[in-house]
Design a protein around this motif. Structure first.
Motif, PDB file in Angstrom:
ATOM      1  N   ARG A   1      43.709  72.283  67.636  1.00 60.88           N
ATOM      2  CA  ARG A   1      42.896  72.692  68.790  1.00 60.88           C
ATOM      3  C   ARG A   1      41.627  71.863  68.923  1.00 60.88           C
ATOM      4  N   PHE A   2      40.917  71.648  67.815  1.00 63.63           N
ATOM      5  CA  PHE A   2      39.610  70.995  67.873  1.00 63.63           C
ATOM      6  C   PHE A   2      39.596  69.595  67.264  1.00 63.63           C
ATOM      7  N   GLY A   3      40.724  69.140  66.748  1.00 64.25           N
ATOM      8  CA  GLY A   3      40.808  67.815  66.140  1.00 64.25           C
ATOM      9  C   GLY A   3      40.725  67.903  64.624  1.00 64.25           C
ATOM     10  N   GLN A   4      41.708  67.295  63.939  1.00 68.07           N
ATOM     11  CA  GLN A   4      41.738  67.375  62.475  1.00 68.07           C
ATOM     12  C   GLN A   4      40.491  66.763  61.844  1.00 68.07           C
ATOM     13  N   ARG A   5      40.004  65.685  62.424  1.00 65.89           N
ATOM     14  CA  ARG A   5      38.809  65.033  61.879  1.00 65.89           C
ATOM     15  C   ARG A   5      37.601  65.974  61.936  1.00 65.89           C
ATOM     16  N   ASN A   6      37.417  66.638  63.073  1.00 66.29           N
ATOM     17  CA  ASN A   6      36.262  67.520  63.234  1.00 66.29           C
ATOM     18  C   ASN A   6      36.325  68.714  62.285  1.00 66.29           C
ATOM     19  N   VAL A   7      37.512  69.323  62.168  1.00 69.26           N
ATOM     20  CA  VAL A   7      37.656  70.491  61.299  1.00 69.26           C
ATOM     21  C   VAL A   7      37.468  70.081  59.840  1.00 69.26           C
ATOM     22  N   TYR A   8      37.974  68.905  59.470  1.00 68.71           N
ATOM     23  CA  TYR A   8      37.777  68.406  58.105  1.00 68.71           C
ATOM     24  C   TYR A   8      36.285  68.249  57.805  1.00 68.71           C
ATOM     25  N   LEU A   9      35.530  67.642  58.737  1.00 67.43           N
ATOM     26  CA  LEU A   9      34.107  67.420  58.510  1.00 67.43           C
ATOM     27  C   LEU A   9      33.353  68.740  58.360  1.00 67.43           C
ATOM     28  N   VAL A  10      33.685  69.732  59.191  1.00 67.70           N
ATOM     29  CA  VAL A  10      33.049  71.040  59.071  1.00 67.70           C
ATOM     30  C   VAL A  10      33.388  71.673  57.720  1.00 67.70           C
ATOM     31  N   GLY A  11      34.678  71.607  57.348  1.00 66.93           N
ATOM     32  CA  GLY A  11      35.102  72.178  56.077  1.00 66.93           C
ATOM     33  C   GLY A  11      34.429  71.533  54.884  1.00 66.93           C
ATOM     34  N   MET A  12      34.332  70.205  54.893  1.00 67.41           N
ATOM     35  CA  MET A  12      33.690  69.510  53.772  1.00 67.41           C
ATOM     36  C   MET A  12      32.204  69.813  53.718  1.00 67.41           C
ATOM     37  N   ALA A  13      31.563  69.955  54.874  1.00 69.53           N
ATOM     38  CA  ALA A  13      30.142  70.315  54.879  1.00 69.53           C
ATOM     39  C   ALA A  13      29.939  71.706  54.272  1.00 69.53           C
TER      40      ALA A  13
ATOM     41  N   PRO B   1      39.926  58.256  62.813  1.00 64.96           N
ATOM     42  CA  PRO B   1      39.740  58.255  64.270  1.00 64.96           C
ATOM     43  C   PRO B   1      39.775  59.662  64.857  1.00 64.96           C
ATOM     44  N   ARG B   2      39.229  59.795  66.061  1.00 65.80           N
ATOM     45  CA  ARG B   2      39.387  61.026  66.825  1.00 65.80           C
ATOM     46  C   ARG B   2      40.778  61.008  67.453  1.00 65.80           C
ATOM     47  N   LEU B   3      41.585  61.996  67.114  1.00 68.34           N
ATOM     48  CA  LEU B   3      42.972  62.032  67.579  1.00 68.34           C
ATOM     49  C   LEU B   3      43.113  63.043  68.708  1.00 68.34           C
ATOM     50  N   PRO B   4      44.081  62.838  69.603  1.00 69.17           N
ATOM     51  CA  PRO B   4      44.281  63.794  70.706  1.00 69.17           C
ATOM     52  C   PRO B   4      44.578  65.185  70.172  1.00 69.17           C
ATOM     53  N   THR B   5      44.061  66.191  70.845  1.00 72.58           N
ATOM     54  CA  THR B   5      44.316  67.567  70.444  1.00 72.58           C
ATOM     55  C   THR B   5      45.521  68.103  71.198  1.00 72.58           C
ATOM     56  N   GLY B   6      46.194  69.112  70.589  1.00 74.76           N
ATOM     57  CA  GLY B   6      47.419  69.639  71.176  1.00 74.76           C
ATOM     58  C   GLY B   6      47.255  71.043  71.716  1.00 74.76           C
ATOM     59  N   ALA B   7      46.991  72.011  70.830  1.00 71.36           N
ATOM     60  CA  ALA B   7      46.949  73.414  71.245  1.00 71.36           C
ATOM     61  C   ALA B   7      45.769  73.644  72.190  1.00 71.36           C
TER      62      ALA B   7
END
Length: 471
Positions: free
Chosen positions: A82-94, A197-203
């Protein structure tokens, strides 16, 4: 970079050099989150002493992390779509890094348990994203090599964790175990922001009702299985387990009616029309059942049953980790070139042989040095099971289903691990009441063979190309 619309087989991969840098960044995060389990386990005796904690409180320092890590995985995988794997990863790691920093300064055991719960949530946000990213930035015929590196990093975390933990706790104290995550987490954050990279979102939207029901289902099952052996399977634990199973049934119903309710399924049932994915999650559950629970009976047998010093007993497992680290990248590259399932079948047969040898040797009460044979076999088996299974399971999923698929895949592994720990713990406990110590530990290591046979049957049915798109 040219990109296809969500739902097509795959977008055009980024340049391979950048993809390998992205994998390096993601691997640091994997190493940190997997290192946690063994590092903190080594720290628990010192934590109990310095924070004046009870045994139950110390157990919860580990248990609460595993709960908050495992329970949201279905949702966190879909959040990546929904929000992009890269973005969710960065939030999770923070979240993971800040919680680790706070853990290093926790004034009481209660605060430490709470902060470990937050840290587990950060780990849950991190965990499903890298596999999704790998399967979207690497060309199809390079994904095996990439997941081979991924598996090697995972193996190295298990190998170095107890060693690093012992040194850190013994020299500068348990608080530095948590502080160690901070520089590693910051490095991962910077590298992921730079190379992934920022990848296209699906859901387009997340089904909140399904999300709530999935939390209840996984929490009920995981909590009851995790705490059952320790709490003696009281009536209210059975009630929690039953509630979790009912919620699981309701969750499946909600996925079937998602479109009619005007929302996207949290776990699209289309996933299970992909043959290799359905078989792969079955296989990874049996791997989780086995691999995440075998170290305890092995260590107990060597130290208690055979009187081996703890340092020497730990060194006995080093060949397993070394073989896994060096073999996994090689096996990963081979996965891209050979018929799906061929390597996996050899891996599962090797793991079945290793567990059988452990059980037989312990029943016969042989010299502990004989244990090196199944230890070596288990090292080879690990390298031939994990990377091929994840590669084959996910590589043919459409891009807009990879995040959901990764969440389901990781949830299957974690639930298998919890079930394995509970089952082996029960077998060990019952066995020590009626059998010799070696026989009790041997029976515990023979139990996973039954589940590994199921995994073997699953990977034997892997198919290639268009054959994998449906049952």
């Amino acid at each position: 970079m040219t990109e296809k619309a969500p739902g097509t087989q795959a977008q055009t991969p980024i340049p391979e050099k950048r993809a390998w840098w992205a994998l390096s960044a993601l691997s640091i995060g994997l190493f940190v989150t997997l290192l946690d389990q063994s590092l903190v386990a080594v720290s628990l005796p010192r934590i109990r002493e310095e924070l004046d904690a009870s045994i139950n409180q110390v157990v919860w320092v580990s248990a609460v992390y595993l709960l908050t890590f495992a329970v949201p995985l279905l949702i966190t995988g879909r959040l990546g779509d929904r929000f992009g794997q890269r973005n969710v990863y960065l939030v999770g790691m923070a979240i993971f890094t800040l919680a680790a920093l706070a853990c290093s300064m926790a004034p009481t055991i209660e605060w430490l348990i709470f902060l470990r719960a937050v840290q587990g949530l950060g780990g849950s946000l991190i965990n499903p994203q890298p596999l999704s990213i790998i399967h979207r930035i690497f060309a199809r015929d390079r994904r095996g090599a990439a997941t081979g590196i991924w598996s090697a990093v995972a193996s190295s975390a298990g190998l170095f964790g107890p060693v690093i933990g012992g040194v850190v706790v013994g020299t500068v104290g348990w608080r530095w175990v948590f502080f160690l995550y901070v520089p590693l987490g910051l490095i991962s954050l910077l590298m992921v922001a730079r190379f992934v990279p920022r990848l296209p979102t699906g859901a387009s939207r997340i089904d909140l009702l399904s999300g709530l029901v999935s939390l209840i289902a996984v929490l009920g099952v995981v909590f009851s299985l995790q705490q059952g052996p320790e709490l003696g399977w009281t009536w209210w634990l059975w009630l929690i387990l039953a509630g979790g199973l009912v919620a699981l049934w309701l969750f499946i119903r909600l996925q079937r009616t998602a479109t009619a309710r005007g929302t996207d399924a949290l776990v699209p049932l289309e996933l299970f029309r992909h043959r290799n994915f359905a078989l792969g999650i079955t296989a990874v559950a049996t791997l989780g059942f086995t691999v995440y629970s075998v170290n305890l009976p092995i260590m107990l047998y060597l130290q208690v049953g055979q009187g081996m010093p703890s340092e020497l007993a730990g060194l006995m497992l080093v060949p397993m980790g070394v073989i896994s680290v060096f073999m996994a990248p090689v096996i990963g590259r081979m996965t891209d070139r050979v018929e799906p399932g061929r390597i996996s079948k050899i891996g599962f047969l090797s793991m079945i042989a290793a567990m059988t040898l452990f059980g037989v040797f312990m029943h016969l009460d042989l010299n502990p040095w004989w244990m090196l044979l199944p230890v070596v076999a288990l090292g080879f088996a690990n390298s031939m099971c994990w990377a091929p299974n994840s590669t084959i399971s996910l590589r043919d999923l459409p891009a807009d289903l990879v995040g959901a698929g990764s969440g389901v895949y990781n949830t299957s592994r974690q639930v298998g691990a919890v079930l394995g720990a509970a089952a082996l713990g029960a077998v060990m406990q019952m066995g020590t009441q009626n059998l010799s110590f070696g026989a009790a530990m041997g029976n515990a290591l023979l139990l996973p063979v039954v589940f590994l046979v199921i995994g073997l049957l699953a990977v034997s049915r892997f198919r290639s190309g268009t054959q994998s798109s449906s049952h």
